[in-house]
Design a protein around this motif. Structure first.
Motif, PDB file in Angstrom:
ATOM      1  N   LEU A   1      13.963   3.852   9.948  1.00 35.93           N
ATOM      2  CA  LEU A   1      15.052   4.191   9.028  1.00 35.93           C
ATOM      3  C   LEU A   1      14.874   3.470   7.689  1.00 35.93           C
ATOM      4  CD1 LEU A   1      18.151   4.124  11.429  1.00 35.93           C
ATOM      5  CD2 LEU A   1      16.896   6.112  10.555  1.00 35.93           C
ATOM      6  N   ALA A   2      14.351   2.245   7.748  1.00 37.69           N
ATOM      7  CA  ALA A   2      14.104   1.517   6.505  1.00 37.69           C
ATOM      8  C   ALA A   2      13.034   2.230   5.683  1.00 37.69           C
ATOM      9  CB  ALA A   2      13.674   0.092   6.821  1.00 37.69           C
ATOM     10  N   GLY A   3      11.996   2.740   6.359  1.00 39.70           N
ATOM     11  CA  GLY A   3      10.954   3.480   5.657  1.00 39.70           C
ATOM     12  C   GLY A   3      11.485   4.739   5.018  1.00 39.70           C
ATOM     13  N   GLU A   4      12.382   5.445   5.718  1.00 36.20           N
ATOM     14  CA  GLU A   4      12.979   6.658   5.159  1.00 36.20           C
ATOM     15  C   GLU A   4      13.821   6.329   3.939  1.00 36.20           C
ATOM     16  OE1 GLU A   4      15.164   8.476   8.263  1.00 36.20           O
ATOM     17  OE2 GLU A   4      13.406   9.131   9.396  1.00 36.20           O
ATOM     18  N   ALA A   5      14.608   5.244   4.028  1.00 46.25           N
ATOM     19  CA  ALA A   5      15.454   4.871   2.894  1.00 46.25           C
ATOM     20  C   ALA A   5      14.626   4.507   1.673  1.00 46.25           C
ATOM     21  CB  ALA A   5      16.348   3.692   3.291  1.00 46.25           C
ATOM     22  N   ALA A   6      13.438   3.932   1.906  1.00 48.84           N
ATOM     23  CA  ALA A   6      12.568   3.537   0.793  1.00 48.84           C
ATOM     24  C   ALA A   6      11.654   4.671   0.347  1.00 48.84           C
ATOM     25  CB  ALA A   6      11.737   2.325   1.205  1.00 48.84           C
ATOM     26  N   LYS A   7      11.835   5.873   0.930  1.00 53.45           N
ATOM     27  CA  LYS A   7      11.064   7.068   0.541  1.00 53.45           C
ATOM     28  C   LYS A   7       9.571   6.945   0.872  1.00 53.45           C
ATOM     29  CE  LYS A   7      14.851   8.623  -1.337  1.00 53.45           C
ATOM     30  NZ  LYS A   7      15.697   9.602  -0.621  1.00 53.45           N
ATOM     31  N   TYR A   8       9.247   6.190   1.923  1.00 53.75           N
ATOM     32  CA  TYR A   8       7.863   6.145   2.376  1.00 53.75           C
ATOM     33  C   TYR A   8       7.649   7.261   3.381  1.00 53.75           C
ATOM     34  CZ  TYR A   8       6.852   1.671   0.165  1.00 53.75           C
ATOM     35  OH  TYR A   8       6.621   0.689  -0.763  1.00 53.75           O
ATOM     36  N   SER A   9       6.516   7.915   3.281  1.00 63.29           N
ATOM     37  CA  SER A   9       6.222   9.051   4.142  1.00 63.29           C
ATOM     38  C   SER A   9       6.071   8.593   5.592  1.00 63.29           C
ATOM     39  CB  SER A   9       4.943   9.751   3.683  1.00 63.29           C
ATOM     40  OG  SER A   9       4.568  10.756   4.599  1.00 63.29           O
ATOM     41  N   GLU A  10       6.631   9.413   6.486  1.00 60.48           N
ATOM     42  CA  GLU A  10       6.486   9.142   7.910  1.00 60.48           C
ATOM     43  C   GLU A  10       5.037   9.327   8.352  1.00 60.48           C
ATOM     44  OE1 GLU A  10       7.536   8.369  11.930  1.00 60.48           O
ATOM     45  OE2 GLU A  10       8.591   8.004  10.043  1.00 60.48           O
ATOM     46  N   LYS A  11       4.313  10.209   7.657  1.00 60.12           N
ATOM     47  CA  LYS A  11       2.921  10.485   8.010  1.00 60.12           C
ATOM     48  C   LYS A  11       2.073   9.240   7.767  1.00 60.12           C
ATOM     49  CE  LYS A  11      -0.892  13.680   7.120  1.00 60.12           C
ATOM     50  NZ  LYS A  11      -1.363  14.850   6.318  1.00 60.12           N
ATOM     51  N   GLY A  12       1.367   8.837   8.794  1.00 63.73           N
ATOM     52  CA  GLY A  12       0.531   7.650   8.672  1.00 63.73           C
ATOM     53  C   GLY A  12       1.306   6.355   8.789  1.00 63.73           C
ATOM     54  N   LYS A  13       2.635   6.469   8.819  1.00 62.08           N
ATOM     55  CA  LYS A  13       3.513   5.298   8.958  1.00 62.08           C
ATOM     56  C   LYS A  13       3.145   4.195   7.955  1.00 62.08           C
ATOM     57  CE  LYS A  13       4.448   6.181  13.852  1.00 62.08           C
ATOM     58  NZ  LYS A  13       5.732   6.825  13.565  1.00 62.08           N
ATOM     59  N   LYS A  14       3.031   4.608   6.698  1.00 65.82           N
ATOM     60  CA  LYS A  14       2.668   3.654   5.654  1.00 65.82           C
ATOM     61  C   LYS A  14       3.699   2.539   5.525  1.00 65.82           C
ATOM     62  CE  LYS A  14       1.419   3.328   0.769  1.00 65.82           C
ATOM     63  NZ  LYS A  14       1.273   4.048  -0.511  1.00 65.82           N
ATOM     64  N   TYR A  15       4.947   2.859   5.861  1.00 58.93           N
ATOM     65  CA  TYR A  15       5.999   1.857   5.708  1.00 58.93           C
ATOM     66  C   TYR A  15       5.724   0.642   6.603  1.00 58.93           C
ATOM     67  CZ  TYR A  15       7.842   3.916  10.027  1.00 58.93           C
ATOM     68  OH  TYR A  15       8.001   4.381  11.306  1.00 58.93           O
ATOM     69  N   LEU A  16       5.041   0.843   7.736  1.00 51.31           N
ATOM     70  CA  LEU A  16       4.723  -0.284   8.599  1.00 51.31           C
ATOM     71  C   LEU A  16       3.770  -1.259   7.916  1.00 51.31           C
ATOM     72  CD1 LEU A  16       4.322   1.484  12.062  1.00 51.31           C
ATOM     73  CD2 LEU A  16       6.273   0.169  11.210  1.00 51.31           C
ATOM     74  N   ASP A  17       2.859  -0.719   7.103  1.00 47.10           N
ATOM     75  CA  ASP A  17       1.940  -1.588   6.353  1.00 47.10           C
ATOM     76  C   ASP A  17       2.704  -2.417   5.328  1.00 47.10           C
ATOM     77  OD1 ASP A  17      -0.264  -0.644   7.742  1.00 47.10           O
ATOM     78  OD2 ASP A  17      -0.632   0.989   6.313  1.00 47.10           O
ATOM     79  N   ARG A  18       3.775  -1.856   4.767  1.00 44.78           N
ATOM     80  CA  ARG A  18       4.549  -2.605   3.770  1.00 44.78           C
ATOM     81  C   ARG A  18       5.216  -3.827   4.407  1.00 44.78           C
ATOM     82  NH1 ARG A  18       2.353  -1.363  -0.606  1.00 44.78           N
ATOM     83  NH2 ARG A  18       4.085  -2.358  -1.702  1.00 44.78           N
ATOM     84  N   PHE A  19       5.603  -3.697   5.677  1.00 42.59           N
ATOM     85  CA  PHE A  19       6.217  -4.835   6.367  1.00 42.59           C
ATOM     86  C   PHE A  19       5.219  -5.973   6.577  1.00 42.59           C
ATOM     87  CE2 PHE A  19       9.499  -1.776   7.719  1.00 42.59           C
ATOM     88  CZ  PHE A  19      10.640  -2.542   7.494  1.00 42.59           C
ATOM     89  N   LYS A  20       3.926  -5.689   6.516  1.00 45.44           N
ATOM     90  CA  LYS A  20       2.908  -6.716   6.721  1.00 45.44           C
ATOM     91  C   LYS A  20       2.609  -7.487   5.443  1.00 45.44           C
ATOM     92  CE  LYS A  20       0.663  -3.949  10.339  1.00 45.44           C
ATOM     93  NZ  LYS A  20      -0.581  -3.225  10.738  1.00 45.44           N
ATOM     94  N   ARG A  21       3.090  -7.014   4.319  1.00 44.79           N
ATOM     95  CA  ARG A  21       2.834  -7.697   3.051  1.00 44.79           C
ATOM     96  C   ARG A  21       3.501  -9.076   3.059  1.00 44.79           C
ATOM     97  NH1 ARG A  21       1.206  -5.220  -1.571  1.00 44.79           N
ATOM     98  NH2 ARG A  21       2.554  -6.644  -2.740  1.00 44.79           N
ATOM     99  N   GLU A  22       2.815 -10.038   2.491  1.00 47.48           N
ATOM    100  CA  GLU A  22       3.313 -11.409   2.495  1.00 47.48           C
ATOM    101  C   GLU A  22       4.620 -11.534   1.718  1.00 47.48           C
ATOM    102  OE1 GLU A  22       3.503 -15.196   3.748  1.00 47.48           O
ATOM    103  OE2 GLU A  22       1.963 -13.728   4.319  1.00 47.48           O
ATOM    104  N   ASP A  23       4.711 -10.827   0.577  1.00 50.25           N
ATOM    105  CA  ASP A  23       5.925 -10.949  -0.230  1.00 50.25           C
ATOM    106  C   ASP A  23       7.135 -10.342   0.488  1.00 50.25           C
ATOM    107  OD1 ASP A  23       4.906  -8.424  -0.443  1.00 50.25           O
ATOM    108  OD2 ASP A  23       5.212  -8.225  -2.602  1.00 50.25           O
ATOM    109  N   VAL A  24       6.932  -9.219   1.206  1.00 49.14           N
ATOM    110  CA  VAL A  24       8.031  -8.598   1.963  1.00 49.14           C
ATOM    111  C   VAL A  24       8.444  -9.491   3.121  1.00 49.14           C
ATOM    112  CG1 VAL A  24       8.706  -6.620   3.366  1.00 49.14           C
ATOM    113  CG2 VAL A  24       7.347  -6.274   1.284  1.00 49.14           C
ATOM    114  N   ARG A  25       7.466 -10.033   3.819  1.00 50.41           N
ATOM    115  CA  ARG A  25       7.766 -10.905   4.949  1.00 50.41           C
ATOM    116  C   ARG A  25       8.488 -12.168   4.485  1.00 50.41           C
ATOM    117  NH1 ARG A  25       2.295 -11.746   8.137  1.00 50.41           N
ATOM    118  NH2 ARG A  25       3.717 -13.029   9.395  1.00 50.41           N
TER     119      ARG A  25
END
Length: 242
Positions: free
Chosen positions: A38-62
């Protein structure tokens, strides 16, 4: 030589301001519902490839998520303080005194009532016997019954209301709980035929948890059933045996 002051860690607001706007939306939405999709959808990241999961791995986001959590999660001191407040709960904190009126009666000689009814009949007869006939007859019948009762018991009395008095009762009150600072400990409330009913937090459970924290209790563990034991035996061979 004076050691330079260690750099202060950035606050959550500072870390959040440094994020890309979409990553800020991603992190804030996640902190609100704990759902990465749901967080990925709110941020307009595409569900395809689940790119939003990669954003959660970023040091600044964490780092931003960790900083927000450190600000919002209770410290150990706050947990103990809240437990202490709960452990000190008293039933008196949830009740108040409510005033109500009750009638006050006195016993008076029955003859007084007979005299009063006869006086009423006399007034009605003087006013208009025909118009008030039914009421006069009803009062005369009551007078006859009371006269017989008095003849059988000369000490007979009757009760007459002489006023009211104020009494007090203890009732549950959400307003009392609010004023006493314990409204947060009310776990449920409902209105029934007999008025307000509610349940408040268990103070005893909080006392037990605090007791364990302070190591006030010694727990004993009992075992039942058969316990296997191995006993070492030294065997000494006969003289000359190998």
């Amino acid at each position: 030589m004076t050691q330079p002051d260690a750099p202060q860690p950035k606050t959550a607001d500072e870390l959040g301001a440094a994020l890309l706007p979409r990553d800020r939306v991603l992190a804030d939405t996640y902190l609100a519902n704990w759902n990465k999709r749901l967080a990925g959808e709110a941020a307009k990241y595409s569900e395809k490839g689940k790119k939003y999961l990669d954003r959660f791995k970023r040091e600044d986001v964490r780092a931003y998520i960790a900083a927000r959590l450190s600000e919002e999660v209770m410290s150990a001191e706050e947990v103990l303080a809240r437990l202490s407040a709960r452990a000190r709960l008293s039933g008196e904190d949830f009740f108040e005194q409510q005033a109500y009126e009750v009638s006050v009666y006195e016993d008076r000689p029955l003859q007084f009532k007979i005299d009063n009814l006869e006086a009423q009949v006399g007034q009605m007869l003087a006013y208009d016997p025909e118009v008030l006939k039914s009421r006069i007859e009803r009062l005369q019948a009551e007078i006859s019954e009371l006269t017989v009762e008095l003849a059988l018991n000369p000490a007979a009395t009757y009760r007459v209301q002489v006023g009211t008095e104020t009494r007090y009762r203890t009732v549950p009150s959400l307003e009392a709980a609010r004023q006493n600072g314990v409204l947060q400990f009310v776990e449920g409330a409902e209105y029934g035929p007999s008025g307000l009913k509610f349940k408040w937090a268990d103070a005893l459970r909080a006392q037990e948890l605090l007791g364990k924290h302070h190591k006030l209790f010694t727990e004993k563990h009992e075992h039942s059933g058969r316990v296997g034991m191995v006993i070492g035996i030294d065997i000494v061979p006969p003289e000359g045996a190998q």
